[in-house]
Design an enzyme around this catalytic site. Structure first.
Site, PDB file in Angstrom:
ATOM      1  N   GLU A   1     -18.190  18.077   7.584  1.00 14.04           N
ATOM      2  CA  GLU A   1     -18.211  18.968   8.739  1.00 14.04           C
ATOM      3  C   GLU A   1     -17.726  20.367   8.338  1.00 14.04           C
ATOM      4  O   GLU A   1     -17.136  20.529   7.256  1.00 14.04           O
ATOM      5  CB  GLU A   1     -17.284  18.407   9.818  1.00 14.04           C
ATOM      6  CG  GLU A   1     -17.665  17.011  10.314  1.00 14.04           C
ATOM      7  CD  GLU A   1     -18.809  17.014  11.318  1.00 14.04           C
ATOM      8  OE1 GLU A   1     -19.671  17.942  11.270  1.00 14.04           O
ATOM      9  OE2 GLU A   1     -18.874  16.105  12.146  1.00 14.04           O
TER      10      GLU A   1
ATOM     11  N   HIS B   1     -23.572  20.625   8.903  1.00 11.62           N
ATOM     12  CA  HIS B   1     -22.944  19.612   8.052  1.00 11.62           C
ATOM     13  C   HIS B   1     -23.974  18.939   7.146  1.00 11.62           C
ATOM     14  O   HIS B   1     -25.151  18.867   7.458  1.00 11.62           O
ATOM     15  CB  HIS B   1     -22.116  18.608   8.862  1.00 11.62           C
ATOM     16  CG  HIS B   1     -22.875  17.577   9.623  1.00 11.62           C
ATOM     17  ND1 HIS B   1     -22.404  17.016  10.795  1.00 11.62           N
ATOM     18  CD2 HIS B   1     -24.062  16.971   9.395  1.00 11.62           C
ATOM     19  CE1 HIS B   1     -23.263  16.121  11.224  1.00 11.62           C
ATOM     20  NE2 HIS B   1     -24.281  16.073  10.409  1.00 11.62           N
TER      21      HIS B   1
ATOM     22  N   ASP C   1     -22.943   8.341   3.622  1.00 11.04           N
ATOM     23  CA  ASP C   1     -21.862   8.228   4.605  1.00 11.04           C
ATOM     24  C   ASP C   1     -21.989   6.986   5.483  1.00 11.04           C
ATOM     25  O   ASP C   1     -22.987   6.269   5.438  1.00 11.04           O
ATOM     26  CB  ASP C   1     -21.803   9.501   5.466  1.00 11.04           C
ATOM     27  CG  ASP C   1     -23.179   9.923   6.004  1.00 11.04           C
ATOM     28  OD1 ASP C   1     -24.122   9.115   5.929  1.00 11.04           O
ATOM     29  OD2 ASP C   1     -23.303  11.051   6.492  1.00 11.04           O
TER      30      ASP C   1
ATOM     31  N   ASN D   1     -24.530  21.767  13.183  1.00 15.52           N
ATOM     32  CA  ASN D   1     -23.419  22.649  12.810  1.00 15.52           C
ATOM     33  C   ASN D   1     -23.404  22.927  11.303  1.00 15.52           C
ATOM     34  O   ASN D   1     -22.420  23.420  10.769  1.00 15.52           O
ATOM     35  CB  ASN D   1     -22.087  22.032  13.242  1.00 15.52           C
ATOM     36  CG  ASN D   1     -21.830  20.675  12.588  1.00 15.52           C
ATOM     37  OD1 ASN D   1     -22.645  20.197  11.803  1.00 15.52           O
ATOM     38  ND2 ASN D   1     -20.717  20.061  12.922  1.00 15.52           N
TER      39      ASN D   1
HETATM   40  C1  GLP Z   1     -25.770  12.538  10.809  1.00 16.47           C
HETATM   41  C2  GLP Z   1     -25.739  12.132   9.345  1.00 16.47           C
HETATM   42  C3  GLP Z   1     -26.293  13.239   8.472  1.00 16.47           C
HETATM   43  C4  GLP Z   1     -27.632  13.694   9.019  1.00 16.47           C
HETATM   44  C5  GLP Z   1     -27.466  14.248  10.410  1.00 16.47           C
HETATM   45  C6  GLP Z   1     -28.740  14.764  11.041  1.00 16.47           C
HETATM   46  O1  GLP Z   1     -24.716  13.350  11.122  1.00 16.47           O
HETATM   47  N1  GLP Z   1     -24.423  11.800   8.909  1.00 16.47           N
HETATM   48  O2  GLP Z   1     -26.389  12.774   7.132  1.00 16.47           O
HETATM   49  O3  GLP Z   1     -28.188  14.661   8.170  1.00 16.47           O
HETATM   50  O4  GLP Z   1     -26.951  13.209  11.223  1.00 16.47           O
HETATM   51  O5  GLP Z   1     -29.442  13.707  11.611  1.00 16.47           O
HETATM   52  P1  GLP Z   1     -30.934  13.817  12.152  1.00 16.47           P
HETATM   53  O6  GLP Z   1     -31.811  13.745  10.964  1.00 16.47           O
HETATM   54  O7  GLP Z   1     -31.092  12.615  13.034  1.00 16.47           O
HETATM   55  O8  GLP Z   1     -31.034  15.097  12.880  1.00 16.47           O
END
Ligand code: GLP
Length: 255
Positions: A156, A151, A78, A149
């Site tokens: 989402e 995702h 993404d 959440n």
């Molecule tokens: C973002 C990314 C996700 C990731 C999430 C959690 O939303 N788009 O791919 O898994 O953050 O991030 P973190 O690992 O910093 O908690």
């Protein structure tokens, strides 16, 4: 009539350093074995704090084993939209900083969705992203984190099983969680480009990493609740070869 088979992902619980070492070794072994067989390895990559340790470990192994990356191709999940690639919050910047600049991979072999597209070009760009994944032979192993959440990527709650790479609207929770990186929630882009659930489920193998108590609830819902668009990570139960790697805090609500 469609038969939906549900098989819960395998679960591994260990300290973060152990998880990073385990998954990095799996990736390095996969690259070596496939190189030896003359096959390319297609890595589906994630951003966020969670995979940083994994990338550090992969860099270390790559150097230690002088790993050959000439047959490795990567596709990131993404990117924020709109966002310049050289912005420090961009996932382009993140990947270069945490992985690509430390391993001998050709820039033409790395793909991160483009946050600078004109809106009119997004649909064709996303279709092309899917096409490129297919042309590369499909994703060999997909790395995922998880949002609070539930995702995965930027899929989402509400994301459909059949979704593909597309433009999505970010949830309030996601934007709030990104606020610090952007110096305030108002600066967080409202949209993003993300691979879809169908794109992710087509990978040969899926690995989800989660650490910290903030992820415990989403992890529990994804692993024990129904397969539902309300918790996009729950779709992993539809994948025949998914493993979830948890640190003890992220595993703390499992019953
Ligand atoms: C973002 C990314 C996700 C990731 C999430 C959690 O939303 N788009 O791919 O898994 O953050 O991030 P973190 O690992 O910093 O908690």
């Amino acid at each position: 009539m469609e038969t939906i088979t549900q098989k819960r992902p395998a679960v591994v619980v260990a300290e973060n350093e152990v998880l990073a070492r385990t998954v990095a070794a799996e990736i390095a072994n996969l690259i070596q074995a496939r190189n030896a067989a003359g096959l390319s390895t297609v890595l589906g990559l994630a951003t966020g704090k969670t995979p940083i340790l994994l990338y550090q470990e992969l860099i270390r192994l790559a150097q230690q084993r002088t790993l050959d990356f000439s047959r490795v191709v990567t596709f990131n999940l993404d990117e924020y939209y709109p966002l310049e690639s050289d912005s420090p919050q961009s996932y382009h910047y993140f990947m270069y900083k945490h992985l690509f600049s430390h391993i001998p991979i050709a820039a033409t072999h790395t793909h991160v969705p483009d946050g600078t597209l004109a809106r009119a070009d997004i649909a064709s760009y996303c279709a092309e992203y899917e096409q490129k994944i297919r042309q590369a032979g499909g994703i060999t192993i997909q790395i995922l984190g998880i949002g609070e959440n539930g995702h995965i990527g930027f899929n989402e709650p509400g994301a459909e099983r059949e979704s593909r790479t597309r433009l999505v609207t970010l949830s309030d929770t996601t934007r709030r969680n990104a606020a610090d990186d952007f110096g305030g929630e108002t600066n967080v882009p409202r949209e993003a480009l993300t691979m879809g659930i169908a794109t992710i489920l087509e990978a040969q193998k899926v690995v989800l990493l989660a650490s910290g108590a903030r992820k415990a609830r989403a992890v529990q819902q994804a692993l024990a609740g129904p397969v539902s668009a309300d918790v996009p990570a729950s779709y992993l139960s539809l994948h025949p070869n998914a493993t979830v790697y948890l640190d003890p805090a992220a595993a703390s609500q499992r019953r």
